[in-house]
Scaffold this active site. Structure first.
Site, PDB file in Angstrom:
ATOM      1  N   LYS A  43     -38.208  26.748  14.269  1.00  0.00           N
ATOM      2  CA  LYS A  43     -37.680  25.438  13.845  1.00  0.00           C
ATOM      3  C   LYS A  43     -36.604  25.621  12.778  1.00  0.00           C
ATOM      4  CE  LYS A  43     -39.959  22.956  10.592  1.00  0.00           C
ATOM      5  NZ  LYS A  43     -39.127  22.504   9.459  1.00  0.00           N
ATOM      6  N   ASN A  44     -36.926  26.381  11.740  1.00  0.00           N
ATOM      7  CA  ASN A  44     -35.996  26.477  10.615  1.00  0.00           C
ATOM      8  C   ASN A  44     -34.709  27.205  10.976  1.00  0.00           C
ATOM      9  OD1 ASN A  44     -37.773  25.044   9.092  1.00  0.00           O
ATOM     10  ND2 ASN A  44     -38.512  26.776   7.872  1.00  0.00           N
ATOM     11  N   ASP A  78     -28.940  20.916  -5.739  1.00  0.00           N
ATOM     12  CA  ASP A  78     -27.878  21.328  -6.670  1.00  0.00           C
ATOM     13  C   ASP A  78     -27.262  22.681  -6.320  1.00  0.00           C
ATOM     14  OD1 ASP A  78     -30.525  22.142  -7.332  1.00  0.00           O
ATOM     15  OD2 ASP A  78     -29.859  22.799  -9.311  1.00  0.00           O
ATOM     16  N   LEU A  79     -28.069  23.619  -5.810  1.00  0.00           N
ATOM     17  CA  LEU A  79     -27.523  24.947  -5.501  1.00  0.00           C
ATOM     18  C   LEU A  79     -26.564  24.897  -4.322  1.00  0.00           C
ATOM     19  CD1 LEU A  79     -30.580  27.339  -5.951  1.00  0.00           C
ATOM     20  CD2 LEU A  79     -28.891  26.599  -7.614  1.00  0.00           C
ATOM     21  N   ILE A 105     -43.009  28.868  -4.978  1.00  0.00           N
ATOM     22  CA  ILE A 105     -41.740  28.326  -4.455  1.00  0.00           C
ATOM     23  C   ILE A 105     -41.637  26.821  -4.690  1.00  0.00           C
ATOM     24  CG2 ILE A 105     -40.219  28.146  -2.427  1.00  0.00           C
ATOM     25  CD1 ILE A 105     -40.750  31.042  -3.173  1.00  0.00           C
ATOM     26  N   ARG A 155     -43.385  17.546  13.790  1.00  0.00           N
ATOM     27  CA  ARG A 155     -42.084  17.993  13.269  1.00  0.00           C
ATOM     28  C   ARG A 155     -41.939  19.499  13.463  1.00  0.00           C
ATOM     29  NH1 ARG A 155     -41.269  16.936   7.332  1.00  0.00           N
ATOM     30  NH2 ARG A 155     -39.512  18.237   7.931  1.00  0.00           N
ATOM     31  N   CYS A 161     -40.257  16.537   3.303  1.00  0.00           N
ATOM     32  CA  CYS A 161     -41.671  16.637   2.940  1.00  0.00           C
ATOM     33  C   CYS A 161     -41.876  16.331   1.461  1.00  0.00           C
ATOM     34  CB  CYS A 161     -42.169  18.071   3.175  1.00  0.00           C
ATOM     35  SG  CYS A 161     -42.739  18.387   4.828  1.00  0.00           S
ATOM     36  N   ASP A 163     -44.613  28.772   3.481  1.00  0.00           N
ATOM     37  CA  ASP A 163     -44.961  27.962   4.655  1.00  0.00           C
ATOM     38  C   ASP A 163     -46.244  28.433   5.349  1.00  0.00           C
ATOM     39  OD1 ASP A 163     -42.822  26.346   4.219  1.00  0.00           O
ATOM     40  OD2 ASP A 163     -41.585  27.105   5.851  1.00  0.00           O
ATOM     41  N   ARG A 169     -34.899  16.957   5.275  1.00  0.00           N
ATOM     42  CA  ARG A 169     -34.109  17.585   4.231  1.00  0.00           C
ATOM     43  C   ARG A 169     -33.028  18.522   4.786  1.00  0.00           C
ATOM     44  NH1 ARG A 169     -34.191  19.455  -0.924  1.00  0.00           N
ATOM     45  NH2 ARG A 169     -33.755  21.666  -1.011  1.00  0.00           N
ATOM     46  N   ARG A 180     -37.444  19.202  -4.948  1.00  0.00           N
ATOM     47  CA  ARG A 180     -36.525  19.733  -3.953  1.00  0.00           C
ATOM     48  C   ARG A 180     -35.089  19.200  -4.048  1.00  0.00           C
ATOM     49  NH1 ARG A 180     -39.542  20.433   1.747  1.00  0.00           N
ATOM     50  NH2 ARG A 180     -38.196  22.242   1.843  1.00  0.00           N
ATOM     51  N   PRO A 181     -34.402  19.513  -5.147  1.00  0.00           N
ATOM     52  CA  PRO A 181     -33.009  19.083  -5.263  1.00  0.00           C
ATOM     53  C   PRO A 181     -32.070  19.910  -4.375  1.00  0.00           C
ATOM     54  CG  PRO A 181     -33.657  20.388  -7.172  1.00  0.00           C
ATOM     55  CD  PRO A 181     -34.853  20.297  -6.284  1.00  0.00           C
TER      56      PRO A 181
HETATM   57  C1  UD1 Z   1     -36.560  26.263   3.636  1.00  0.00           C
HETATM   58  C2  UD1 Z   1     -37.453  25.936   4.805  1.00  0.00           C
HETATM   59  C3  UD1 Z   1     -38.843  25.560   4.312  1.00  0.00           C
HETATM   60  C4  UD1 Z   1     -39.408  26.657   3.413  1.00  0.00           C
HETATM   61  C5  UD1 Z   1     -38.421  26.996   2.300  1.00  0.00           C
HETATM   62  C6  UD1 Z   1     -38.860  28.189   1.452  1.00  0.00           C
HETATM   63  C7  UD1 Z   1     -35.872  25.006   6.383  1.00  0.00           C
HETATM   64  C8  UD1 Z   1     -35.415  23.830   7.170  1.00  0.00           C
HETATM   65  N1  UD1 Z   1     -36.873  24.818   5.530  1.00  0.00           N
HETATM   66  O1  UD1 Z   1     -36.456  25.074   2.857  1.00  0.00           O
HETATM   67  O2  UD1 Z   1     -39.688  25.374   5.445  1.00  0.00           O
HETATM   68  O3  UD1 Z   1     -40.610  26.200   2.814  1.00  0.00           O
HETATM   69  O4  UD1 Z   1     -37.131  27.317   2.862  1.00  0.00           O
HETATM   70  O5  UD1 Z   1     -39.066  29.291   2.249  1.00  0.00           O
HETATM   71  O6  UD1 Z   1     -35.380  26.107   6.583  1.00  0.00           O
HETATM   72  N2  UD1 Z   1     -34.088  24.376  -4.854  1.00  0.00           N
HETATM   73  C9  UD1 Z   1     -33.374  23.835  -5.912  1.00  0.00           C
HETATM   74  N3  UD1 Z   1     -32.075  23.458  -5.699  1.00  0.00           N
HETATM   75  C10 UD1 Z   1     -31.471  23.610  -4.482  1.00  0.00           C
HETATM   76  C11 UD1 Z   1     -32.199  24.160  -3.432  1.00  0.00           C
HETATM   77  C12 UD1 Z   1     -33.510  24.533  -3.636  1.00  0.00           C
HETATM   78  O7  UD1 Z   1     -33.888  23.682  -7.022  1.00  0.00           O
HETATM   79  O8  UD1 Z   1     -30.285  23.238  -4.356  1.00  0.00           O
HETATM   80  C13 UD1 Z   1     -35.483  24.797  -5.073  1.00  0.00           C
HETATM   81  C14 UD1 Z   1     -36.481  24.077  -4.201  1.00  0.00           C
HETATM   82  O9  UD1 Z   1     -36.891  22.856  -4.791  1.00  0.00           O
HETATM   83  C15 UD1 Z   1     -37.584  25.097  -4.112  1.00  0.00           C
HETATM   84  C16 UD1 Z   1     -36.844  26.427  -4.099  1.00  0.00           C
HETATM   85  O10 UD1 Z   1     -35.565  26.142  -4.645  1.00  0.00           O
HETATM   86  O11 UD1 Z   1     -38.400  25.029  -5.245  1.00  0.00           O
HETATM   87  C17 UD1 Z   1     -36.663  27.086  -2.741  1.00  0.00           C
HETATM   88  O12 UD1 Z   1     -36.158  26.132  -1.841  1.00  0.00           O
HETATM   89  P1  UD1 Z   1     -35.263  26.538  -0.579  1.00  0.00           P
HETATM   90  O13 UD1 Z   1     -35.383  27.995  -0.331  1.00  0.00           O
HETATM   91  O14 UD1 Z   1     -33.898  25.973  -0.781  1.00  0.00           O
HETATM   92  O15 UD1 Z   1     -35.981  25.742   0.567  1.00  0.00           O
HETATM   93  P2  UD1 Z   1     -35.322  24.935   1.748  1.00  0.00           P
HETATM   94  O16 UD1 Z   1     -34.094  25.611   2.213  1.00  0.00           O
HETATM   95  O17 UD1 Z   1     -35.260  23.507   1.415  1.00  0.00           O
END
Ligand code: UD1
Length: 422
Positions: A22-23, A126-127, A330, A400, A118, A308, A94, A123-124
């Site tokens: 999926k991801n 910003d990055l 995470i 999903r 979810c 996950d 997201r 889960r911002p």
């Molecule tokens: C992806 C996966 C999700 C998995 C996660 C971690 C998809 C569609 N989803 O989610 O299933 O649980 O990786 O392996 O691929 N964060 C920030 N700012 C940002 C981005 C992230 O603070 O701009 C934080 C998040 O809140 C979290 C951490 O960074 O605490 C890691 O998130 P991230 O690796 O970005 O997860 P996703 O890509 O959303």
């Protein structure tokens, strides 16, 4: 809303086919926005999140055609006529933010709603935004939308992620393929889904090095072309079904599974007393004794133990011999399955990001509520080992991320059925 009824009934035996990830599919689909030529994805999973991404891409003017019952997706973005990703679609998932980088890179402008998804922490994004800014994007946040511009196109830059983000790495990687000059992404995510994306982008003509390591270097090109790419197997679905014989006993072969996708997870299974064997067809899993041993788990970015699979691992630990400590590093607020498991007789103490689980001999069936995608499947796993009939409510989360879960588990002998709400 549909619910699922699971009745605990002893060992499971047989084969379970693992779908495409999926991801990975959710990041490969927006890659179509980078090129005017068609992109064909094979081994696509049939899930509601894929439908949501399809709707989003179509709303931008892309064509998405499902073939072979949805296992093949033919995508084409030869004529994008809308550059606004609307809140009504984006809020459902997201991963919708992944259209931002490609649209901006190809056409120099994009407007994308800030996402929902979810309920597992803040889960911002910003990055994602900072990485695009490092490539010269001009961003403004107005009324819940990111308004992005890159007059004259994106330019290569060096960006070091302060911590690892899968989605932000994917967005930046896609954008960098069409940026002028060289982009270096430091402290990049190393997940198999990133490697899969890089391989697909390379087939489309992108110049990328270092995927799967901490540093990815991209040499921008003027345009990308069409390609055909098979989606990598879903390591989370794989890990989930590997836990079914671990919890219930028996022997299950997960077809299409590979050790390289689930290394850290398999180390923990081994410690717990579960045997995993790589076969010509996939991974064969069996429990060594009657009961597994408690193990401690800390979630980390790949190649560490995946967040996950934390909820599913907790379901296994509920009936393990001894006490295990599960640390979630995470996401904040990712133990919502714990109170539901406790309704089934599990002994769990949650303090912040740490859950201490003291194994009991047997769980007891109870009506429970699915709170998010991985939580819902952990309740099904727990139900497989519980005494009596467990009703898992609100299973739309499950749809999903898991295709035909009842069918796949029934085929190995589980008693599981969906009750459709009419
Ligand atoms: C992806 C996966 C999700 C998995 C996660 C971690 C998809 C569609 N989803 O989610 O299933 O649980 O990786 O392996 O691929 N964060 C920030 N700012 C940002 C981005 C992230 O603070 O701009 C934080 C998040 O809140 C979290 C951490 O960074 O605490 C890691 O998130 P991230 O690796 O970005 O997860 P996703 O890509 O959303």
């Amino acid at each position: 809303m549909d619910s699922i009824i699971v009745t605990g009934n002893g060992p499971l035996n047989g084969q379970i086919p693992i779908a495409g990830a999926k991801n990975a599919c959710l990041t490969l689909m927006p890659a179509t926005l980078l090129s005017e030529e068609p992109l064909t994805l094979t081994n696509a999973p049939r899930l509601s999140d894929i439908k949501t991404m399809t709707t989003l891409l179509q709303s931008l003017g892309a064509e998405v055609t499902q073939m072979q019952g949805g296992q093949v997706l033919a995508l084409s973005s030869h004529a994008l006529d809308n550059h606004v990703a609307d809140y009504d679609i984006v809020r459902k998932m997201r991963a919708s933010i992944l259209v931002l980088g490609p649209m901006l890179a190809r056409d120099g402008h994009a407007v994308v709603s800030l996402p929902g998804g979810c309920a597992i922490g803040a889960r911002p994004v910003d990055l994602h935004l900072k990485a695009l800014e490092a490539m010269g994007a001009e961003l403004e946040l107005r009324e819940g939308y990111v308004h992005a511009k890159a007059p004259g196109g994106l330019k290569g830059g060096i960006f070091e992620f302060p911590f690892v983000s899968v989605g932000a790495t994917e967005n930046a990687l896609m954008a960098a393929t069409l940026a002028k000059g060289t982009t270096v992404l430091k402290n990049a995510a190393r997940e198999p889904e990133i490697v899969d994306l890089a391989q697909c982008l390379r087939k489309m003509g992108a110049q990328i090095e270092g995927e799967g390591t901490h540093e990815i270097t991209v040499q921008g090109v003027d345009r990308l072309h069409g390609a055909t790419h098979p989606v990598v197997p879903d390591r989370i679905e794989l890990g989930t079904y590997m836990l079914a014989p671990a919890i219930c006993g028996g022997e299950v072969e997960c077809l299409g599974g590979r050790l390289a996708l689930v290394g850290a997870f398999c180390e923990k299974l081994d410690e717990a007393g579960i045997e995993v064997e790589e076969t010509a067809l996939g991974l064969k899993v069996r429990r060594r004794g009657d009961r597994v041993r408690a193990v401690n788990v800390t979630t980390e970015p790949f190649p560490g133990f995946p967040t996950d699979l934390q909820a599913q691992m907790m379901a296994l630990m509920c009936t393990a011999e001894g006490t295990s400590v599960l640390e979630e590093r995470i996401f904040e607020n990712r133990f919502m399955h714990a109170p539901e498991l406790m309704r089934m007789g599990a002994r769990i103490d949650v303090q912040g990001g740490t859950a201490t689980v003291t194994g009991v001999e047997r769980l007891k069936a109870a009506p429970v509520m699915a709170t998010d995608l991985r939580a819902s499947v952990s309740l099904i796993l727990a139900g497989l080992a519980a005494e009596g009939e467990t009703q898992v409510n609100r299973v739309y989360h499950l749809d999903r991320g898991y295709e035909r879960v009842e069918e796949k588990l029934s085929a190995v002998g589980a008693r599981i059925e969906r009750v459709r709400e009419t």
